[in-house]
Design an enzyme around this catalytic site. Structure first.
Site, short mmCIF file in Angstrom:
data_model
loop_
_atom_site.label_atom_id
_atom_site.label_comp_id
_atom_site.label_asym_id
_atom_site.label_seq_id
_atom_site.Cartn_x
_atom_site.Cartn_y
_atom_site.Cartn_z
NE ARG A 201 39.42 34.83 46.06
CZ ARG A 201 38.37 35.38 45.44
NH1 ARG A 201 38.53 36.46 44.72
NH2 ARG A 201 37.18 34.85 45.56
CB SER B 13 38.81 30.54 43.11
OG SER B 13 39.35 31.75 43.56
CE1 TYR C 236 37.23 36.81 48.51
CE2 TYR C 236 38.77 37.37 50.26
CZ TYR C 236 38.10 36.43 49.51
OH TYR C 236 38.32 35.10 49.75
CD GLN D 38 46.50 31.03 42.99
OE1 GLN D 38 47.14 30.13 42.46
NE2 GLN D 38 46.54 32.28 42.57
CG ASP E 259 39.77 30.91 46.64
OD1 ASP E 259 38.61 30.93 47.08
OD2 ASP E 259 40.35 31.92 46.21
#
Length: 337
Positions: free
Chosen positions: A98, A109, A204, A103, A106
């Site tokens: 993360r 997400s 996480y 991003q 991901d």
């Protein structure tokens, strides 16, 4: 397909791949893809892209094939043995750290965001009362009370969606850092005070200690009694999901209340829940869909495609249109199986 062909890839797709979305093979062909059987794709590709790695044993891959999975289980011994025998190079995007640089690729997400949204829609459908406060000449309907367990991506989207529908929302998470995010969305944050660091280096949630579990259990036991709807999203990458709502807590709730859990694929957060089923226990509905994101398949597919293309860009030397993997890149190191 269009993006990958533009980069320089030759693209082959399994026949019938888009049928569940109503996308005919001809549409893929018109955009430059070859249509083949799943085994032909596996045997003739240098790089194979899959949503999940759980059915790798259904296909006969040639040695040294690179396989990019949206979701992979590192605890699946049978699949790991196939990887070893065939000398496969496997990447699981669900293990991305993360961090800001990861991003755009991901998958947790992008897919969890949709799962959190869909969980609220599912509970609103199953709950036989209105969610927002309504003032009428006949009297006032009080707003529904939502309790979200786990304030990660799915949990935060669930909070935002429930608030938009007019519910009163509270949430809990093992990570103190979640407090500001929950409150920024209009939720009340409920937290177990602890000196433990419960967040991994990759961002996480960690597995908690027995002492923390006891404190969390006491807090949740008192909280759930007066909630109309509970949504649980607690997952620990690569491990069994923690049981958070036990049998006593489930049965302590009012009839007609609803529980939705998003962790049935890893064992479940809620007692009595059953994978991919909606059951009723003492008048309480428990929703256990394991693939909530795929139930918004058009949106899920669009986002997943973007995630995959963004990661593939790390593996390709665009000038020579060849595979070139930098194993020192932390995004690649984390996802390599």
């Amino acid at each position: 397909v269009k993006t990958l062909i533009k980069i320089g890839f030759k693209v082959s797709i399994e026949n019938g791949y888009g049928s569940s979305l109503g996308i005919d093979d001809s549409l893929f062909s018109e955009n430059g893809a070859e249509i083949n059987s799943g085994n032909e794709v596996a045997q003739n590709s240098n790089l194979v892209v899959k949503i999940s790695g759980k059915d790798l044993n259904n296909f006969d891959y040639k040695e040294n094939t690179i396989i990019l999975c949206g979701f992979f289980d590192k605890n699946n011994e049978d699949i790991l043995q196939i990887k070893k025998n065939k000398k496969l190079e496997i990447f699981g995007l669900n293990y991305l750290p993360r961090i800001t640089r990861a991003q755009a690729m991901d998958v947790l997400s992008s897919q969890s965001n949709l799962a959190g949204y869909k969980a609220v829609i599912d509970t609103a459908y199953e709950f036989n009362k209105a969610l927002p406060m309504m003032m009428t000449a006949a009297g006032t309907i009080t707003p529904a009370k939502y309790f979200i367990v786990g304030a990660g991506v799915a949990g935060l989207q669930a909070i935002a969606t429930a608030k938009r529908l007019g519910a009163v929302v509270s949430a809990t998470d093992v990570r103190q850092a979640s407090k500001e995010q929950v409150e920024s969305l209009g939720g009340k944050f409920i937290f177990v005070e602890s000196d433990e660091n419960l967040e991994t280096e990759g961002g996480y949630a960690k597995e908690v200690t027995e002492d923390y579990k006891k404190k969390q259990e006491d807090l949740i036991r008192e909280t759930v009694k007066n909630q109309d709807v509970i949504i649980t999203t607690a997952l620990i990458p690569g491990k069994k999901a923690p049981l958070i709502i036990n049998e006593e807590m489930v049965l302590s709730r009012r009839p007609v209340s609803v529980i939705c859990e998003l962790a049935t694929s890893q064992g479940g957060n809620v007692a009595f829940s059953e994978r991919d089923k909606v059951i009723e226990k003492s008048g309480i509905k428990i929703i256990g869909y394991s693939t909530s994101a795929s139930r918004t398949a058009y949106s899920a597919s669009w986002l997943l495609a973007k995630n995959i293309i963004n990661f593939l860009s790390l593996l390709v030397d665009k000038e020579s249109v060849s595979i070139k993997i930098d194993y020192e890149d932390e995004r690649i190191k984390w996802v390599r199986v």
